[in-house]
Design an enzyme around this catalytic site. Structure first.
Site, mmCIF file in Angstrom:
data_model
loop_
_atom_site.group_PDB
_atom_site.id
_atom_site.type_symbol
_atom_site.label_atom_id
_atom_site.label_comp_id
_atom_site.label_asym_id
_atom_site.label_seq_id
_atom_site.Cartn_x
_atom_site.Cartn_y
_atom_site.Cartn_z
ATOM 1 N N TRP A 1 33.374 -14.330 -9.054
ATOM 2 C CA TRP A 1 33.815 -14.923 -10.318
ATOM 3 C C TRP A 1 32.608 -15.468 -11.055
ATOM 4 O O TRP A 1 31.669 -15.987 -10.438
ATOM 5 C CB TRP A 1 34.802 -16.055 -10.054
ATOM 6 C CG TRP A 1 35.186 -16.847 -11.276
ATOM 7 C CD1 TRP A 1 36.157 -16.532 -12.190
ATOM 8 C CD2 TRP A 1 34.600 -18.076 -11.731
ATOM 9 N NE1 TRP A 1 36.211 -17.483 -13.174
ATOM 10 C CE2 TRP A 1 35.271 -18.440 -12.920
ATOM 11 C CE3 TRP A 1 33.583 -18.893 -11.250
ATOM 12 C CZ2 TRP A 1 34.950 -19.604 -13.629
ATOM 13 C CZ3 TRP A 1 33.251 -20.032 -11.964
ATOM 14 C CH2 TRP A 1 33.939 -20.389 -13.132
ATOM 15 N N HIS A 2 32.617 -15.334 -12.389
ATOM 16 C CA HIS A 2 31.633 -15.985 -13.240
ATOM 17 C C HIS A 2 32.373 -16.838 -14.255
ATOM 18 O O HIS A 2 33.478 -16.480 -14.694
ATOM 19 C CB HIS A 2 30.780 -14.961 -13.991
ATOM 20 C CG HIS A 2 29.996 -14.049 -13.099
ATOM 21 N ND1 HIS A 2 29.192 -14.507 -12.079
ATOM 22 C CD2 HIS A 2 29.897 -12.705 -13.079
ATOM 23 C CE1 HIS A 2 28.627 -13.476 -11.481
ATOM 24 N NE2 HIS A 2 29.044 -12.372 -12.059
ATOM 25 N N CYS B 1 33.187 -12.377 -2.432
ATOM 26 C CA CYS B 1 32.181 -11.568 -1.727
ATOM 27 C C CYS B 1 32.750 -10.925 -0.465
ATOM 28 O O CYS B 1 31.994 -10.493 0.408
ATOM 29 C CB CYS B 1 30.942 -12.396 -1.394
ATOM 30 S SG CYS B 1 30.150 -13.112 -2.854
#
Length: 276
Positions: A88-89, A226
């Site tokens: 996520w960003h 991840c």
């Protein structure tokens, strides 16, 4: 190594009246700019360049992402051409895309290690001891040994009976705060401060790192960040117990990246030839 220049593309800032001024950079816009800069660097029209920015909330999935690691609620995910899995960003996270020309054949691992080192040094400047975890990329805060962790953290999780360690089909997305990645610090587990995912094309790197400064880490609870089920995520703010801003961290990251990258002796990857 050649000069490393920095381009600050956009960040969320606070206006004079105390409200947020939204200057986040859309992921697609940043991706397009990466490709433009990549082409210019390959042609030796510009020096090595690192784009720095904050994104609005977005999930991105690398090539190895499994369907079981994506959001359960159908939240859109952008599939990208980097290595690694889903992450996520968003606001409160400093994202860097170093676009560098490296000797061929490219030593990808050495490039990742340099990024990790710069971020580890950055964390140290803020009083957070971070390190690497063998077999896992990125920058981590190491948890306590299993035998010394709270036996019933977060309302009854028994570490001796942790299903994540024995059940390949266990899904932390379905099992509430006891297993949520954002609560790894309370469980005293390993937790990731910075993720790294890159791509190399024509000897020039793309994509890069994301450093959690003060984001809402609950965003990570909708995915398997991840692809790692037995650890979680953290931020500089959560580890320090105080507010830290991207604006504070930005010049430190630039200085540490410049120190590590510009001072590196770049070498091509050694290719072992099979004997006849």
């Amino acid at each position: 190594m050649s000069e490393l220049r920095f381009v600050r593309m956009g960040f969320g800032t606070e206006g004079a009246d105390g409200t947020d001024v939204v200057e986040y950079v859309d992921y697609q816009e940043a991706w397009d700019e990466q490709r433009r800069v990549h082409a210019a660097r390959f042609a030796d029209e510009i020096p090595d360049t690192c784009l720095l920015l904050e994104h609005p909330p977005v999930y991105t999935a690398g090539r190895r992402t499994e369907p079981s690691e994506r959001p359960l609620d159908g939240t859109p995910v952008i599939d990208v051409d980097r290595g690694g899995k889903i992450t996520w960003h968003g606001p409160g996270q400093l994202v860097g895309y170093p676009i560098q020309k490296l000797p061929r054949p490219v030593d990808v691992v050495a490039h990742v290690r340099r990024l990790e080192e710069a971020l580890i040094r950055t964390c140290a400047e803020f009083g957070v001891e971070a390190s690497r975890v063998e077999g896992r990329s990125g920058v981590w805060v190491l948890g306590d040994p299993v035998e010394t962790r709270p036996a019933a953290a977060l309302g009854g999780l028994s570490l001796d009976l942790d299903p994540r360690l024995t059940d390949d089909e266990f899904d932390p997305r379905l099992n509430g705060p006891e297993y949520a990645p954002s609560n790894a610090g309370q469980r005293r587990e390993d937790r990731k401060l910075a993720a790294i995912g890159i791509r190399v094309a024509k000897g020039v790197t793309m994509h890069g790192f994301s450093l959690n400064v003060n984001p809402d880490t609950v965003w990570f609870d909708r995915i398997i960040p991840c692809g790692i089920r037995d650890a979680g995520v953290a931020s500089l703010a959560s580890e320090l117990g105080r507010d830290v801003t991207v604006g504070e961290v930005l010049p430190v990251v630039e200085r540490q990246l410049r120190g590590v990258m510009e001072g590196a002796e770049l070498r091509a990857r050694v290719v072992e030839r099979a004997s006849a």
